[in-house]
Design a protein around this motif. Structure first.
Motif, PDB file in Angstrom:
ATOM      1  N   ILE A  39      13.199  32.968  13.209  1.00 54.51           N
ATOM      2  CA  ILE A  39      12.251  34.041  13.499  1.00 54.51           C
ATOM      3  C   ILE A  39      12.175  34.289  14.999  1.00 54.51           C
ATOM      4  N   ARG A  40      12.234  33.210  15.754  1.00 54.20           N
ATOM      5  CA  ARG A  40      12.075  33.314  17.210  1.00 54.20           C
ATOM      6  C   ARG A  40      13.331  33.826  17.900  1.00 54.20           C
ATOM      7  N   THR A  41      14.492  33.565  17.328  1.00 50.13           N
ATOM      8  CA  THR A  41      15.748  33.896  18.028  1.00 50.13           C
ATOM      9  C   THR A  41      16.614  34.877  17.232  1.00 50.13           C
ATOM     10  N   VAL A  42      17.138  34.442  16.084  1.00 49.89           N
ATOM     11  CA  VAL A  42      18.125  35.232  15.335  1.00 49.89           C
ATOM     12  C   VAL A  42      17.534  36.553  14.863  1.00 49.89           C
ATOM     13  N   ASP A  85       9.512  37.581   6.367  1.00 48.84           N
ATOM     14  CA  ASP A  85       8.858  37.190   7.619  1.00 48.84           C
ATOM     15  C   ASP A  85       7.540  37.939   7.787  1.00 48.84           C
ATOM     16  N   LEU A  86       7.589  39.251   7.572  1.00 47.68           N
ATOM     17  CA  LEU A  86       6.388  40.064   7.750  1.00 47.68           C
ATOM     18  C   LEU A  86       5.336  39.739   6.699  1.00 47.68           C
ATOM     19  N   ALA A  87       5.774  39.443   5.479  1.00 52.76           N
ATOM     20  CA  ALA A  87       4.818  39.102   4.428  1.00 52.76           C
ATOM     21  C   ALA A  87       4.105  37.791   4.746  1.00 52.76           C
ATOM     22  N   ALA A  89       3.291  42.006  15.707  1.00 52.36           N
ATOM     23  CA  ALA A  89       2.696  41.560  16.967  1.00 52.36           C
ATOM     24  C   ALA A  89       1.587  40.537  16.737  1.00 52.36           C
ATOM     25  N   MET A  90       0.895  40.639  15.601  1.00 54.18           N
ATOM     26  CA  MET A  90      -0.198  39.720  15.320  1.00 54.18           C
ATOM     27  C   MET A  90       0.273  38.420  14.683  1.00 54.18           C
ATOM     28  N   SER A  91       1.531  38.358  14.273  1.00 48.61           N
ATOM     29  CA  SER A  91       1.939  37.184  13.504  1.00 48.61           C
ATOM     30  C   SER A  91       3.244  36.557  13.981  1.00 48.61           C
ATOM     31  N   VAL A  92       4.377  37.207  13.734  1.00 43.55           N
ATOM     32  CA  VAL A  92       5.660  36.533  13.938  1.00 43.55           C
ATOM     33  C   VAL A  92       6.210  36.665  15.350  1.00 43.55           C
ATOM     34  N   GLU A  93       5.658  37.539  16.174  1.00 47.33           N
ATOM     35  CA  GLU A  93       6.107  37.563  17.566  1.00 47.33           C
ATOM     36  C   GLU A  93       5.565  36.336  18.296  1.00 47.33           C
TER      37      GLU A  93
END
Length: 356
Positions: free
Chosen positions: A45-48, A57-59, A113-117
């Motif tokens: 999630i952070r790189t690829v 991911d968004l869910a 922006a609120m979660s996976v970033e």
């Protein structure tokens, strides 16, 4: 949060017990799902997949943020409302006229922006700061509270101030000054010391309003007094690019000036209202209180030594003090418990650890 709500019967009190357990099961399952997924997929999630997150991911990110928002709604409702307002403004900024107009962002962009970033939302700097640096200092404070060090500080301040009618209101100042060094919070300081000092000041002849004002003014120094200042000190250190100690070391002078000013004001009020020695009972100082005061002094000296002399990072210094202080206070507590009761009273021994 879920288990604590069930234990205290305040999870969703308007719903039945069965509904509470069903909702709790859903929350726990959601928490476990988020935990497992984020641990397995964190690096991807952070790189690829950064910027091109998958629907999964968004869910999961949305589920994680939903849990955080529900916690905020239950515990900090004003913060929950502010977040809803800001989210709405972020999405619908295009309908806001004038200076605050902006084109707005999509719901997908807001959700990511609120979660996976990793630079905003749940994983942004402030939450990480709270979980690491601030959390390590909270561990130290929790340890001292659990073993009664804070109560011992208040008892000692009350006994010193109770020797003179003019000095009695100073118990609030002395107690708040001592607690401020290990608290860093004005609200926590007022709650901790106010329950003992406000009744004593009222009994000594001060009006209720003045007694509350004195405690409030003294407790606000909790955010000024090193070595544990408010969260602003941690943020200042990060933005200035300095170590935490470089920031808090310069806070001693203004903090001492502040407390001296409060003490002078309290003395003038006590002269004006002709305070007398209060009729409230002042607790006797026990051997436990003396040991707790020594532990308290050791914690303060340890933090100053590790951060100011050895120049260790603040989090490392706090964790070392926590481990050393925990071992020391536990050993002393075990010995004193055995000497007092003549045996190992498991319920008495377990009490401070349960409080911690």
């Amino acid at each position: 949060f879920t288990l604590d709500g069930l234990r205290n019967n305040n999870f969703y009190p308007r719903l039945g017990l069965t509904a509470n357990y069903i909702i709790a099961g859903v929350y726990i399952a959601a928490c476990l799902t988020v935990t497992v997924y984020m641990n397995l997929e964190f690096m991807d999630i952070r790189t690829v997949r950064a910027g091109i997150w998958s629907p999964a991911d968004l869910a999961i990110g949305g589920l994680m943020f939903g849990l955080v928002m529900e916690y905020a709604r239950k515990r900090y409702f004003p913060l929950f409302v502010i977040n809803l307002f800001l989210i709405g403004y972020t999405v619908y900024g295009g309908i806001v006229p004038g200076l605050f107009w902006h084109p707005g962002l999509s719901w997908t962009r807001v959700l990511s922006a609120m979660s996976v970033e990793m630079t905003t939302g749940v994983f942004s700097y402030l939450p990480q700061l709270a979980l690491t640096l601030i959390g390590s200092f909270i561990l130290v404070l929790s340890l001292l509270r659990a073993f009664g060090c804070v109560d011992s500080i208040i008892n000692a301040a009350s006994r010193l101030a109770g020797k003179s009618s003019r000095a009695l209101p100073q118990a609030a100042v002395l107690g708040s000054l001592a607690v401020a060094t290990i608290s860093g919070s004005g609200a926590a300081n007022a709650i901790t010391t106010g329950s003992a000092t406000i009744p004593a000041m009222i009994a000594s002849g001060l009006p209720r309003v003045n007694a509350a004002a004195i405690e409030s003014a003294a407790s606000l120094g909790g955010q000024l007094m090193p070595p544990i200042m408010g969260i602003s000190a941690f943020i200042m250190a990060e933005f200035l690019g300095k170590s935490y100690w470089d920031v808090v070391a310069r806070g001693y002078a203004p903090a001492i000036i502040y407390f001296v000013g409060v003490a002078v004001g309290v003395y003038l009020l006590s002269v004006r209202y002709q305070t007398r020695v209060a009729s409230v009972s002042i607790p006797q100082t026990t051997i436990f209180d003396k040991i707790n005061l020594l532990v308290y002094a050791g914690v303060i000296i340890g933090l100053i030594t590790f951060m100011g002399v050895i120049r260790l990072p603040a989090m490392v210094a706090a964790l070392r003090v926590f481990v050393a202080g925990g071992l020391a206070v536990s050993a002393i507590f075990f010995i004193m418990t055995y000497c007092t009761h003549g045996s190992w009273n498991l319920r008495h021994i377990a009490a401070p650890f349960i409080r911690f």
